[in-house]
Design a protein around this motif. Structure first.
Motif, PDB file in Angstrom:
ATOM      1  N   ILE A  60       0.838  -1.199   0.000  1.00 39.96           N
ATOM      2  CA  ILE A  60       0.000   0.000   0.000  1.00 39.96           C
ATOM      3  C   ILE A  60       0.872   1.247   0.000  1.00 39.96           C
ATOM      4  O   ILE A  60       0.623   2.199  -0.744  1.00 39.96           O
ATOM      5  CB  ILE A  60      -0.962  -0.013   1.203  1.00 39.96           C
ATOM      6  N   SER A  61       1.925   1.250   0.805  1.00 36.31           N
ATOM      7  CA  SER A  61       2.839   2.392   0.871  1.00 36.31           C
ATOM      8  C   SER A  61       3.534   2.636  -0.459  1.00 36.31           C
ATOM      9  O   SER A  61       3.805   3.776  -0.832  1.00 36.31           O
ATOM     10  CB  SER A  61       3.886   2.173   1.962  1.00 36.31           C
ATOM     11  N   SER A  62       3.829   1.560  -1.193  1.00 39.69           N
ATOM     12  CA  SER A  62       4.521   1.709  -2.473  1.00 39.69           C
ATOM     13  C   SER A  62       3.634   2.363  -3.531  1.00 39.69           C
ATOM     14  O   SER A  62       4.122   2.838  -4.548  1.00 39.69           O
ATOM     15  CB  SER A  62       5.006   0.344  -2.979  1.00 39.69           C
ATOM     16  N   LEU A  63       2.336   2.399  -3.279  1.00 41.59           N
ATOM     17  CA  LEU A  63       1.406   3.013  -4.225  1.00 41.59           C
ATOM     18  C   LEU A  63       1.364   4.525  -4.093  1.00 41.59           C
ATOM     19  O   LEU A  63       0.732   5.198  -4.895  1.00 41.59           O
ATOM     20  CB  LEU A  63       0.004   2.435  -4.021  1.00 41.59           C
ATOM     21  N   TYR A  68      -1.189   5.252   1.831  1.00 42.70           N
ATOM     22  CA  TYR A  68      -0.990   4.795   3.213  1.00 42.70           C
ATOM     23  C   TYR A  68      -1.627   5.773   4.196  1.00 42.70           C
ATOM     24  O   TYR A  68      -2.292   5.372   5.145  1.00 42.70           O
ATOM     25  CB  TYR A  68       0.497   4.618   3.505  1.00 42.70           C
ATOM     26  N   ARG A  69      -1.448   7.055   3.943  1.00 42.32           N
ATOM     27  CA  ARG A  69      -1.976   8.079   4.853  1.00 42.32           C
ATOM     28  C   ARG A  69      -3.501   8.001   4.954  1.00 42.32           C
ATOM     29  O   ARG A  69      -4.060   8.118   6.043  1.00 42.32           O
ATOM     30  CB  ARG A  69      -1.559   9.466   4.405  1.00 42.32           C
ATOM     31  N   SER A  70      -4.182   7.766   3.832  1.00 41.69           N
ATOM     32  CA  SER A  70      -5.645   7.679   3.885  1.00 41.69           C
ATOM     33  C   SER A  70      -6.093   6.459   4.687  1.00 41.69           C
ATOM     34  O   SER A  70      -7.118   6.494   5.367  1.00 41.69           O
ATOM     35  CB  SER A  70      -6.244   7.662   2.478  1.00 41.69           C
ATOM     36  N   MET A  71      -5.312   5.379   4.622  1.00 41.85           N
ATOM     37  CA  MET A  71      -5.635   4.183   5.400  1.00 41.85           C
ATOM     38  C   MET A  71      -5.471   4.453   6.898  1.00 41.85           C
ATOM     39  O   MET A  71      -6.321   4.078   7.709  1.00 41.85           O
ATOM     40  CB  MET A  71      -4.747   3.026   4.967  1.00 41.85           C
ATOM     41  N   VAL A  72      -4.400   5.129   7.260  1.00 43.32           N
ATOM     42  CA  VAL A  72      -4.159   5.463   8.667  1.00 43.32           C
ATOM     43  C   VAL A  72      -5.225   6.438   9.162  1.00 43.32           C
ATOM     44  O   VAL A  72      -5.720   6.303  10.293  1.00 43.32           O
ATOM     45  CB  VAL A  72      -2.738   6.026   8.860  1.00 43.32           C
TER      46      VAL A  72
END
Length: 117
Positions: A60-63, A68-72
């Motif tokens: 997810i971070s590699s995208l 990643y921030r929206s997931m957190v």
């Protein structure tokens, strides 16, 4: 379900990046028993309540940073804006779940009986 079936495959390829991260959801009942709507909903719920692995977080971070921030951000909303009471600490220890990747996009669009020839 009608017609009766012992296996349902849930596809969610219209949910953006989710389809690239995880495979389809397979709901099965053995012994000739038909899958019920309750089985289907419970299977979808269990799938999205699964904790995210480190490899999934890396993917997810590699995208992109925003991915990643929206997931957190969704994780924080889920664990702080709900009336969790004593469960709040437990949720914080458990960490990110697949449902957090959905962010604000949690809609049930329905079901259709599709046959692949």
């Amino acid at each position: 379900t009608f017609p009766t079936c012992d296996r349902i495959i849930v596809s969610y390829d219209q949910v953006g990046i989710i389809g690239q991260l995880w495979s389809t959801i397979v709901i099965e009942r053995s012994g000739g028993r038909s899958v019920t709507i309750c089985d289907l909903l419970a299977g979808i719920y269990a799938f999205f309540q699964t904790c995210v692995t480190r490899a999934e977080v890396d993917r997810i971070s590699s995208l992109g940073r925003d991915s990643y921030r929206s997931m957190v951000d969704a994780y924080r909303r889920r664990t702080t804006q709900s009336d969790l009471g004593a469960l709040r600490d437990w949720e914080w220890r458990v960490g990110l779940r697949r449902v957090d990747r959905l962010g604000e996009g949690r809609w049930w669009w329905g079901m259709a009986n599709l046959s692949v020839l």
